[in-house]
Design a protein around this motif. Structure first.
Motif, PDB file in Angstrom:
ATOM      1  N   UNK A   1       0.783  -1.256   0.050  1.00 49.17           N
ATOM      2  CA  UNK A   1      -0.007   0.009   0.087  1.00 49.17           C
ATOM      3  C   UNK A   1       1.082   1.197   0.082  1.00 49.17           C
ATOM      4  N   UNK A   2       0.511   2.260  -0.927  1.00 51.68           N
ATOM      5  CA  UNK A   2       1.099   3.589  -0.883  1.00 51.68           C
ATOM      6  C   UNK A   2       0.588   4.556  -0.960  1.00 51.68           C
ATOM      7  N   UNK A   3       0.618   5.705  -0.440  1.00 59.42           N
ATOM      8  CA  UNK A   3      -0.433   6.605  -0.330  1.00 59.42           C
ATOM      9  C   UNK A   3       0.572   7.857  -0.265  1.00 59.42           C
ATOM     10  N   UNK A   4       0.381   8.873  -0.833  1.00 61.23           N
ATOM     11  CA  UNK A   4       1.163  10.204  -1.031  1.00 61.23           C
ATOM     12  C   UNK A   4       0.199  11.208  -0.145  1.00 61.23           C
ATOM     13  N   UNK A   5       0.519  11.605   0.922  1.00 61.21           N
ATOM     14  CA  UNK A   5      -0.363  12.565   1.593  1.00 61.21           C
ATOM     15  C   UNK A   5      -0.050  13.988   1.116  1.00 61.21           C
ATOM     16  N   UNK A   6      -0.733  14.626   0.113  1.00 66.91           N
ATOM     17  CA  UNK A   6      -0.281  15.904  -0.293  1.00 66.91           C
ATOM     18  C   UNK A   6      -0.979  17.193   0.420  1.00 66.91           C
ATOM     19  N   UNK A   7      -1.811  16.604   1.588  1.00 64.81           N
ATOM     20  CA  UNK A   7      -2.596  17.773   2.403  1.00 64.81           C
ATOM     21  C   UNK A   7      -1.783  18.427   3.577  1.00 64.81           C
ATOM     22  N   UNK A   8      -0.785  17.639   3.965  1.00 63.97           N
ATOM     23  CA  UNK A   8      -0.062  18.143   5.288  1.00 63.97           C
ATOM     24  C   UNK A   8       1.484  18.558   4.608  1.00 63.97           C
ATOM     25  N   UNK A   9       1.655  19.575   5.294  1.00 66.52           N
ATOM     26  CA  UNK A   9       2.654  20.342   5.024  1.00 66.52           C
ATOM     27  C   UNK A   9       3.627  20.521   6.297  1.00 66.52           C
ATOM     28  N   UNK A 118       7.238  10.756   8.031  1.00 70.59           N
ATOM     29  CA  UNK A 118       7.094  10.078   9.428  1.00 70.59           C
ATOM     30  C   UNK A 118       7.463   8.663   9.328  1.00 70.59           C
ATOM     31  N   UNK A 119       7.909   7.930  10.293  1.00 72.20           N
ATOM     32  CA  UNK A 119       8.025   6.444  10.314  1.00 72.20           C
ATOM     33  C   UNK A 119       7.690   6.014  11.505  1.00 72.20           C
ATOM     34  N   UNK A 132      -0.035   5.434   5.619  1.00 68.02           N
ATOM     35  CA  UNK A 132       1.446   5.221   5.530  1.00 68.02           C
ATOM     36  C   UNK A 132       1.659   4.106   4.667  1.00 68.02           C
ATOM     37  N   UNK A 133       2.802   4.051   4.164  1.00 64.82           N
ATOM     38  CA  UNK A 133       3.449   3.150   3.066  1.00 64.82           C
ATOM     39  C   UNK A 133       3.894   2.069   4.048  1.00 64.82           C
ATOM     40  N   UNK A 134       3.775   0.598   3.450  1.00 57.57           N
ATOM     41  CA  UNK A 134       4.372  -0.519   3.957  1.00 57.57           C
ATOM     42  C   UNK A 134       5.908  -0.537   3.248  1.00 57.57           C
ATOM     43  N   UNK A 135       6.723  -0.757   4.299  1.00 57.21           N
ATOM     44  CA  UNK A 135       8.184  -0.585   3.925  1.00 57.21           C
ATOM     45  C   UNK A 135       8.720  -2.171   3.549  1.00 57.21           C
ATOM     46  N   UNK A 136       8.463  -2.874   5.021  1.00 55.86           N
ATOM     47  CA  UNK A 136       8.863  -4.114   4.831  1.00 55.86           C
ATOM     48  C   UNK A 136       8.987  -4.954   6.430  1.00 55.86           C
ATOM     49  N   UNK A 137       9.308  -5.924   6.621  1.00 58.67           N
ATOM     50  CA  UNK A 137       9.538  -6.747   7.828  1.00 58.67           C
ATOM     51  C   UNK A 137      10.880  -6.702   8.182  1.00 58.67           C
ATOM     52  N   UNK A 138      11.340  -6.475   9.451  1.00 55.38           N
ATOM     53  CA  UNK A 138      12.731  -6.437   9.790  1.00 55.38           C
ATOM     54  C   UNK A 138      12.844  -6.666  11.401  1.00 55.38           C
ATOM     55  N   UNK A 139      13.301  -7.874  11.533  1.00 62.29           N
ATOM     56  CA  UNK A 139      13.634  -8.345  12.918  1.00 62.29           C
ATOM     57  C   UNK A 139      12.271  -8.468  13.908  1.00 62.29           C
ATOM     58  N   UNK A 140      11.261  -8.673  13.324  1.00 61.73           N
ATOM     59  CA  UNK A 140      10.050  -9.152  13.945  1.00 61.73           C
ATOM     60  C   UNK A 140       9.038  -7.982  14.121  1.00 61.73           C
ATOM     61  N   UNK A 145       6.185   3.863   6.705  1.00 65.48           N
ATOM     62  CA  UNK A 145       6.594   5.386   6.439  1.00 65.48           C
ATOM     63  C   UNK A 145       5.372   6.242   5.749  1.00 65.48           C
ATOM     64  N   UNK A 146       5.538   7.250   5.973  1.00 67.59           N
ATOM     65  CA  UNK A 146       4.555   8.415   5.310  1.00 67.59           C
ATOM     66  C   UNK A 146       5.093   9.239   4.535  1.00 67.59           C
ATOM     67  N   UNK A 147       4.816   9.561   3.047  1.00 69.27           N
ATOM     68  CA  UNK A 147       5.451  10.399   2.240  1.00 69.27           C
ATOM     69  C   UNK A 147       4.514  11.401   1.984  1.00 69.27           C
ATOM     70  N   UNK A 148       4.838  12.573   1.437  1.00 70.96           N
ATOM     71  CA  UNK A 148       4.190  13.621   1.056  1.00 70.96           C
ATOM     72  C   UNK A 148       4.975  14.949   1.048  1.00 70.96           C
TER      73      UNK A 148
END
Length: 289
Positions: A1-9, A118-119, A132-140, A145-148
């Protein structure tokens, strides 16, 4: 899932790192100590780990760089071009598991319009975080992350502190001469330069200087300030009124006044020229004619 939040500055993430605790964490970083589902975010689930570590991030824009993307790769994958592994701020002898590693892409803030804002971490992969965008699994854990679009700090005008000591301010004080340069002739250090020096012909000076304006054309007297002797200087505190009165008493003479005062008729010279010079006779006795 990937979503770019263009409303927040908001301010973007500028760095991501590993840290052992709040003591080893840099002052401009924020430690993620709790996951979004309430679990402890200490990465201590790998085999043989003697001490845990936490994920932290910074939003300090002093360096002018931002994180544009985050990826998680395995130890068998090569790092993507333009990415780098995150920095480690750990205690002595502490290590981070290399089975999966986190890498980021850091770019100048002026080169992109959007970046990681943000992460967050979750302990259960089934939990979904909105926007938020799913980046991956790491050590359980699961990294999101959220992009915008982001906004940088508002530029503040630089204020200049100008202080003048009016008690010491004087128009007669000479300014410091500037360094001599081929294309920078010495400036007049004060208004009290000798008029004789100022009115000297510059033909010889110009002829001595080469046409290319090199340093060889600069003489030893260039840039040397010429000023009046201190006894002829005007005391601005006590002599100003006296000088003004003397100037007011100066009588400007006309041409006729000068002619009358210095008129010389050369009468003595003319009278002497009219005198008859004595002549000597042939016998050697003087005689008057």
């Amino acid at each position: 899932m990937s979503l770019m939040d263009h409303r927040s500055f908001i301010r973007p993430v500028t760095a991501v790192a590993w840290t052992s605790n709040s003591i080893t964490c840099p002052k401009d970083f924020t430690v993620i100590g709790i996951t979004e589902d309430g679990a402890n975010a200490n990465f201590t689930r790998s085999f043989g780990m003697k001490s845990g570590y936490y994920l932290c991030y910074s939003k300090d824009l002093t360096g002018g760089m931002v994180v544009s993307d985050i990826q998680i790769i395995s130890d068998k994958d090569s790092i993507p071009p333009g990415y780098c592994y995150i920095v480690e701020h750990l205690e002595p002898k502490a290590t981070v598991s290399k089975k999966k590693r986190m890498c980021v892409r850091i770019v100048p803030a002026s080169s992109v319009d959007s970046a990681v804002l943000d992460i967050k971490l979750t302990a259960r992969s089934k939990m979904m975080l909105q926007h938020y965008t799913y980046v991956g699994d790491i050590h359980g854990y699961v990294l999101w992350c959220r992009k915008g679009l982001f906004s940088g700090p508002t530029p503040q005008p630089k204020t200049r502190s100008v202080t003048l000591d009016f008690g010491k301010l004087s128009v007669d004080q000479p300014s410091a001469p500037r360094p001599l340069r081929p294309s920078n002739p010495p400036s007049n250090p004060s208004g009290r330069l000798s008029e004789r020096r100022h009115n000297l012909p510059t033909l010889k000076e110009n002829s001595d200087k080469p046409a290319d304006g090199s340093l060889q054309g600069i003489t030893a007297l260039d840039g040397v300030p010429f000023s009046l002797h201190p006894k002829y200087e005007i005391d601005t505190n006590g002599m100003t009124n006296q000088l003004n009165s003397q100037i007011n008493n100066i009588r400007v003479k006309s041409l006729q006044d000068i002619e009358n005062e210095y008129n010389y008729t050369f009468a003595v010279e003319e009278e002497a020229a009219k005198r008859i010079k004595p002549t000597l006779p042939t016998d050697g006795t003087p005689s008057a004619q």
